[in-house]
Design a protein around this motif. Structure first.
Motif, PDB file in Angstrom:
ATOM      1  N   LEU A  40       0.873  -1.197   0.024  1.00  0.00           N
ATOM      2  CA  LEU A  40      -0.052   0.076   0.121  1.00  0.00           C
ATOM      3  C   LEU A  40       0.925   1.254  -0.075  1.00  0.00           C
ATOM      4  O   LEU A  40       1.961   1.443   0.768  1.00  0.00           O
ATOM      5  CB  LEU A  40      -0.766  -0.208   1.008  1.00  0.00           C
ATOM      6  CG  LEU A  40      -1.700  -1.221   1.381  1.00  0.00           C
ATOM      7  CD1 LEU A  40      -2.542  -1.177   2.723  1.00  0.00           C
ATOM      8  CD2 LEU A  40      -2.722  -1.301   0.068  1.00  0.00           C
ATOM      9  N   SER A  64      -9.531   4.364   3.158  1.00  0.00           N
ATOM     10  CA  SER A  64      -9.268   4.418   1.463  1.00  0.00           C
ATOM     11  C   SER A  64      -7.663   3.964   1.393  1.00  0.00           C
ATOM     12  O   SER A  64      -6.944   4.338   2.272  1.00  0.00           O
ATOM     13  CB  SER A  64      -9.448   5.665   0.925  1.00  0.00           C
ATOM     14  OG  SER A  64     -10.824   6.005   1.213  1.00  0.00           O
ATOM     15  N   GLY A  66      -4.805   2.593  -1.286  1.00  0.00           N
ATOM     16  CA  GLY A  66      -4.340   2.339  -2.756  1.00  0.00           C
ATOM     17  C   GLY A  66      -2.896   1.695  -2.813  1.00  0.00           C
ATOM     18  O   GLY A  66      -2.079   1.683  -2.029  1.00  0.00           O
ATOM     19  N   SER A  67      -2.401   1.163  -3.981  1.00  0.00           N
ATOM     20  CA  SER A  67      -1.138   0.650  -4.375  1.00  0.00           C
ATOM     21  C   SER A  67      -0.515   1.480  -5.370  1.00  0.00           C
ATOM     22  O   SER A  67      -0.680   2.818  -5.390  1.00  0.00           O
ATOM     23  CB  SER A  67      -1.332  -0.920  -4.587  1.00  0.00           C
ATOM     24  OG  SER A  67      -0.215  -1.438  -4.810  1.00  0.00           O
ATOM     25  N   TYR A 132     -11.100   0.716  -2.010  1.00  0.00           N
ATOM     26  CA  TYR A 132      -9.888   0.333  -2.894  1.00  0.00           C
ATOM     27  C   TYR A 132      -9.946   1.390  -3.888  1.00  0.00           C
ATOM     28  O   TYR A 132     -10.716   1.530  -4.806  1.00  0.00           O
ATOM     29  CB  TYR A 132     -10.203  -1.086  -3.329  1.00  0.00           C
ATOM     30  CG  TYR A 132     -10.400  -2.121  -2.181  1.00  0.00           C
ATOM     31  CD1 TYR A 132      -9.229  -2.678  -1.451  1.00  0.00           C
ATOM     32  CD2 TYR A 132     -11.576  -2.291  -2.109  1.00  0.00           C
ATOM     33  CE1 TYR A 132      -9.692  -3.495  -0.581  1.00  0.00           C
ATOM     34  CE2 TYR A 132     -12.189  -3.357  -1.112  1.00  0.00           C
ATOM     35  CZ  TYR A 132     -10.925  -3.752  -0.110  1.00  0.00           C
ATOM     36  OH  TYR A 132     -11.460  -4.815   0.641  1.00  0.00           O
ATOM     37  N   PRO A 137      -7.230  -0.492  -8.518  1.00  0.00           N
ATOM     38  CA  PRO A 137      -7.235  -1.422  -7.636  1.00  0.00           C
ATOM     39  C   PRO A 137      -7.241  -2.889  -8.222  1.00  0.00           C
ATOM     40  O   PRO A 137      -6.899  -3.875  -7.688  1.00  0.00           O
ATOM     41  CB  PRO A 137      -8.475  -1.156  -6.716  1.00  0.00           C
ATOM     42  CG  PRO A 137      -9.061  -0.275  -7.645  1.00  0.00           C
ATOM     43  CD  PRO A 137      -8.369   0.537  -8.321  1.00  0.00           C
ATOM     44  N   ILE A 144      -7.944  -7.574  -3.043  1.00  0.00           N
ATOM     45  CA  ILE A 144      -9.387  -7.050  -2.859  1.00  0.00           C
ATOM     46  C   ILE A 144     -10.550  -8.097  -2.446  1.00  0.00           C
ATOM     47  O   ILE A 144     -11.065  -8.167  -1.541  1.00  0.00           O
ATOM     48  CB  ILE A 144      -9.984  -6.589  -4.078  1.00  0.00           C
ATOM     49  CG1 ILE A 144      -9.388  -5.016  -4.394  1.00  0.00           C
ATOM     50  CG2 ILE A 144     -11.497  -5.929  -3.783  1.00  0.00           C
ATOM     51  CD1 ILE A 144      -9.674  -4.502  -5.771  1.00  0.00           C
ATOM     52  N   THR A 147      -9.011  -9.522   1.040  1.00  0.00           N
ATOM     53  CA  THR A 147      -9.627  -8.668   2.182  1.00  0.00           C
ATOM     54  C   THR A 147     -10.926  -8.580   2.206  1.00  0.00           C
ATOM     55  O   THR A 147     -11.347  -8.348   3.300  1.00  0.00           O
ATOM     56  CB  THR A 147      -8.832  -7.203   1.850  1.00  0.00           C
ATOM     57  OG1 THR A 147      -7.259  -7.518   1.616  1.00  0.00           O
ATOM     58  CG2 THR A 147      -9.034  -6.246   2.888  1.00  0.00           C
ATOM     59  N   ASN A 158     -17.235  -2.846   1.630  1.00  0.00           N
ATOM     60  CA  ASN A 158     -16.339  -2.692   0.611  1.00  0.00           C
ATOM     61  C   ASN A 158     -16.684  -2.010  -0.587  1.00  0.00           C
ATOM     62  O   ASN A 158     -17.610  -2.159  -1.135  1.00  0.00           O
ATOM     63  CB  ASN A 158     -15.822  -4.009  -0.062  1.00  0.00           C
ATOM     64  CG  ASN A 158     -15.262  -4.945   1.135  1.00  0.00           C
ATOM     65  OD1 ASN A 158     -13.979  -4.645   1.505  1.00  0.00           O
ATOM     66  ND2 ASN A 158     -15.746  -6.036   1.327  1.00  0.00           N
ATOM     67  N   LEU A 160     -15.239  -0.073  -4.415  1.00  0.00           N
ATOM     68  CA  LEU A 160     -14.123  -0.051  -5.310  1.00  0.00           C
ATOM     69  C   LEU A 160     -14.310   1.111  -6.326  1.00  0.00           C
ATOM     70  O   LEU A 160     -15.318   1.674  -6.939  1.00  0.00           O
ATOM     71  CB  LEU A 160     -14.398  -1.294  -6.211  1.00  0.00           C
ATOM     72  CG  LEU A 160     -13.361  -1.617  -7.363  1.00  0.00           C
ATOM     73  CD1 LEU A 160     -12.147  -1.839  -7.163  1.00  0.00           C
ATOM     74  CD2 LEU A 160     -14.141  -2.663  -8.315  1.00  0.00           C
TER      75      LEU A 160
END
Length: 293
Positions: A40, A64, A66-67, A132, A137, A144, A147, A158, A160
């Motif tokens: 992340l 929130s 993100g990668s 995500y 994502p 996702i 998790t 969740n 997206l």
């Protein structure tokens, strides 16, 4: 052994050790794996409206995350520092950082159960789950799913936030764990999607139609000069969006562009144009919101 990645329309054919267009999915031992699983680059407790989601638990907060990596190349990318990380270099992911063209981008490694614990920790502050977002994502859709399963077990939600560039079979894997989505519809021109964004309009449209059937869906269109500022295209978008579900089920965000990334020399979108686009959209869609105005 060469292997095809099947996540999106690019269908990258990768040799051993090679990473695809998204710079995230890699051929390791004849299997496609996401090198950013659990990696992340951004974590923030945001208002749900920032996703943007206007009609899903309004007034709440959502953790929130993100990668890095993305399967588009939008010249106006708002999060290019992480989404476009690794351009022209080989990413080296380590605990604490990712090497990006001779500089380091801070990272945090959180496995699915630990990220869920973090989300649960913030529930007393108003957190309702996980979003995500920030980069694309679906480049690490496996994370996702893993998790999301933990999050649902804890009665959280969740969310997206995606560009919609994933094959339907990937969406089917993710959908059972997603309670709401915001999908970018960046243009209604096949030529612009392909030539200026490196994308595929048909894949986005198919993605939106399938997602709309099984989750709360909101759509965002950023009004970018020369890319998505045609009132004629906005009208076509509105007609198409209205055809997906009943008028009252649709939420559409029409948002003002500010110069970023490779379009820093441009001027912000004229506010009056954003409002005109919204007026056109409301001919077909009941819930149209303007943003960045």
């Amino acid at each position: 052994m060469d292997v095809n990645c099947d996540v999106c329309f690019h269908k990258c054919r990768l040799s051993e050790g090679q990473t695809g267009f998204c710079r995230v999915r890699k051929n390791e031992g004849g299997q496609i794996k996401c090198i950013n699983y659990g990696v992340l680059t951004s974590i923030a407790l945001d208002p749900i409206e920032k996703k943007p989601l206007a009609r899903f638990h309004p007034g709440s907060l959502i953790l929130s995350v993100g990668s890095f990596g993305c399967n588009l190349r939008c010249p106006f990318c708002q999060n290019y520092e992480i989404a476009q990380a690794g351009m022209g270099s080989d990413n080296r992911v380590m605990a604490g950082s990712i090497s990006i063209s001779k500089r380091e981008l801070d990272t945090k490694i959180l496995m699915p159960d630990k990220l869920c614990e973090l989300a649960e920790y913030y529930v007393p502050r108003g957190n309702i789950g996980l979003a995500y977002t920030y980069n694309e994502p679906l480049t690490f859709w496996e994370y996702i799913v893993d998790t999301g399963r933990f999050v649902h077990q804890k009665d959280m939600v969740n969310v997206l936030v995606s560009n919609g560039h994933a094959d339907i079979h990937i969406l089917e894997k993710v959908l059972p764990y997603i309670d709401a989505m915001n999908i970018d519809l960046k243009s209604f021109s096949k030529e612009i999607y392909k030539g200026k964004l490196g994308g595929d309009l048909e894949q986005v449209m198919d993605f939106i139609k399938r997602a709309a059937a099984d989750t709360h869906l909101e759509i965002t269109t950023l009004i970018v000069p020369g890319i998505s500022d045609s009132l004629e295209d906005i009208e076509k978008m509105g007609r198409w969006i209205a055809s997906i579900k009943s008028k009252d089920d649709i939420v559409w965000h029409i948002t003002r562009f500010f110069p970023r990334y490779k379009m820093e020399s441009e001027v912000p979108t004229d506010i009056d144009l954003v409002y005109k686009c919204a007026e056109v959209g409301r001919r077909y869609v009941k819930y149209v919101y303007t943003g960045n105005c």
